[in-house]
Design an enzyme around this catalytic site. Structure first.
Site, mmCIF file in Angstrom:
data_model
loop_
_atom_site.group_PDB
_atom_site.id
_atom_site.type_symbol
_atom_site.label_atom_id
_atom_site.label_comp_id
_atom_site.label_asym_id
_atom_site.label_seq_id
_atom_site.Cartn_x
_atom_site.Cartn_y
_atom_site.Cartn_z
ATOM 1 N N ASN A 111 0.890 -1.179 0.000
ATOM 2 C CA ASN A 111 0.000 0.000 0.000
ATOM 3 C C ASN A 111 0.922 1.221 0.000
ATOM 4 O O ASN A 111 1.733 1.369 0.921
ATOM 5 C CB ASN A 111 -0.832 -0.064 1.264
ATOM 6 N N CYS A 150 -6.388 5.590 7.884
ATOM 7 C CA CYS A 150 -5.588 4.767 6.978
ATOM 8 C C CYS A 150 -4.712 3.876 7.845
ATOM 9 O O CYS A 150 -3.744 4.359 8.451
ATOM 10 C CB CYS A 150 -4.731 5.646 6.059
ATOM 11 N N ASN A 158 -15.315 1.780 0.920
ATOM 12 C CA ASN A 158 -14.258 0.837 0.530
ATOM 13 C C ASN A 158 -14.903 -0.546 0.484
ATOM 14 O O ASN A 158 -15.680 -0.887 1.392
ATOM 15 C CB ASN A 158 -13.152 0.832 1.600
ATOM 16 N N GLU A 194 -10.392 0.245 -2.903
ATOM 17 C CA GLU A 194 -10.437 1.364 -1.955
ATOM 18 C C GLU A 194 -11.184 2.577 -2.528
ATOM 19 O O GLU A 194 -10.991 2.945 -3.685
ATOM 20 C CB GLU A 194 -9.016 1.813 -1.576
ATOM 21 N N ARG A 195 -12.010 3.177 -1.675
ATOM 22 C CA ARG A 195 -12.597 4.480 -1.988
ATOM 23 C C ARG A 195 -11.456 5.450 -2.316
ATOM 24 O O ARG A 195 -10.482 5.511 -1.577
ATOM 25 C CB ARG A 195 -13.383 4.982 -0.787
ATOM 26 N N CYS A 198 -4.829 -3.056 2.228
ATOM 27 C CA CYS A 198 -5.618 -1.988 2.867
ATOM 28 C C CYS A 198 -5.730 -2.342 4.348
ATOM 29 O O CYS A 198 -6.333 -3.369 4.693
ATOM 30 C CB CYS A 198 -7.007 -1.895 2.223
HETATM 31 N N1 LIG Z 1 -9.181 4.545 0.843
HETATM 32 C C1 LIG Z 1 -9.500 4.674 2.270
HETATM 33 C C2 LIG Z 1 -8.333 5.360 3.017
HETATM 34 C C3 LIG Z 1 -7.057 4.518 3.035
HETATM 35 C C4 LIG Z 1 -7.255 3.161 3.637
HETATM 36 C C5 LIG Z 1 -6.123 2.143 3.457
HETATM 37 N N2 LIG Z 1 -5.032 2.512 2.605
HETATM 38 C C6 LIG Z 1 -5.647 1.624 4.803
HETATM 39 O O1 LIG Z 1 -4.501 1.164 4.915
HETATM 40 O O2 LIG Z 1 -6.488 1.629 5.731
HETATM 41 C C7 LIG Z 1 -10.782 5.510 2.430
HETATM 42 O O3 LIG Z 1 -11.100 6.288 1.513
HETATM 43 O O4 LIG Z 1 -11.419 5.375 3.471
#
Ligand SMILES: N[C@H](CCC[C@H](N)C(=O)O)C(=O)O
Length: 273
Positions: free
Chosen positions: A11, A70, A189, A207-208, A216
């Site tokens: 990621n 995140c 997500n 992912e959103r 993620c």
């Molecule tokens: N795309 C997610 C944020 C990053 C999540 C992911 N990269 C992680 O490690 O939790 C959202 O819009 O809520």
């Protein structure tokens, strides 16, 4: 100002510690995100001074939208601070709530992402619904349908589908439809999980604001919680993403803990930022 290109189980992040810059940066975070758009990353992580914690942690997806949490990005930022000599327990404020990180004996960073939020209003959903199995589904292009995902918020919204076979699932085709469905007023997500054993899950997340990523962190946490609520897994499991393995546990106070690999790829000199 120095920025760090890092990844957590693949990621991809840019991490900027603005607590060190003398005075406020001349650029907004959106400006920084736009500047960094030339670098391939999934999220931008910015650490700012915090009155109540070691840092205030802010997150932008690569589409430029600021979001509440995140998991892998928090792990990467914590690991960087630990490597830089920070004390072995750090606290972060964030839009998604309070989080903390501890340095494990192995040198890895384990983050407590706070409680899993399970009420439909907390996800959020646009309708009252049982979040154990949503009254929601998606048609598959080649026929068939996925139904009844669990819904969990880790400070950001997730749905998780238990599936038989991840290999042939057209995730990049169905992910955008789920992300933008009106049931999810803040978008969502979407995770697709193959349960191999009660402590062994194979997961892919669309992912959103970032699309299909190699891993993620909050998605791994949401998958453990959603699948446990459906009786499919225990409260601790190893989640295998495309980019690496993420140990996750849901403790008796309802907090979810995440650890896993971090790589510091290179430093970027954002001159003048
Ligand atoms: N795309 C997610 C944020 C990053 C999540 C992911 N990269 C992680 O490690 O939790 C959202 O819009 O809520």
């Amino acid at each position: 100002m120095t920025a760090y290109a890092m990844n957590g189980a693949g990621n991809a992040f840019i991490v900027i510690d603005r607590r060190l810059a003398a005075g406020p940066s001349a650029y907004s975070e959106q400006d920084i995100a736009a500047m960094l758009a030339v670098h391939a990353f999934d999220q931008l992580i910015v650490l700012d001074p915090s009155d109540d914690a070691d840092a205030d942690l802010r997150v932008w997806n690569s589409d430029g939208g600021e979001v509440g949490a995140c998991g892998n990005g928090t792990r990467a930022a914590a690991w960087l601070l630990f490597e830089d000599g920070a004390k072995p327990h750090l606290r972060f404020t964030s839009a998604g709530g309070l989080m903390s990180a501890q340095r494990l004996a192995s040198g890895a960073a384990e983050v407590d992402l706070g409680p899993a939020r399970l009420d439909w209003r907390q996800i959020p959903l646009s309708l009252p619904m049982d979040t154990v199995r949503l009254d929601f589904g998606v048609n598959l292009p080649g026929g068939g349908r996925l139904e009844g995902p669990g819904a969990v918020s880790m400070g950001n919204p997730h749905v998780v589908f238990a599936v038989e076979d991840l290999v042939r699932l057209p995730i990049t085709e169905i992910g955008p439809d789920i992300e933008h469905d009106p049931l999810f007023p803040e978008r969502v997500n979407s995770g697709f999980a193959q349960v191999r054993d009660r402590d062994d899950i194979r997961l892919k997340v669309f992912e959103r604001g970032a699309g299909l990523t190699l891993a993620c962190g909050t998605g791994a946490c949401a998958a453990l919680v959603a699948l446990h609520r459906q009786g499919l897994v225990d409260r601790e499991a190893l989640i295998e993403a495309d980019g690496g393995k993420l140990p996750v546990r849901w403790d008796s106070e309802g907090h979810v803990h995440l650890s896993g690999p971090v790589v510091l790829e290179r430093e970027l000199d954002l001159r003048g930022v």
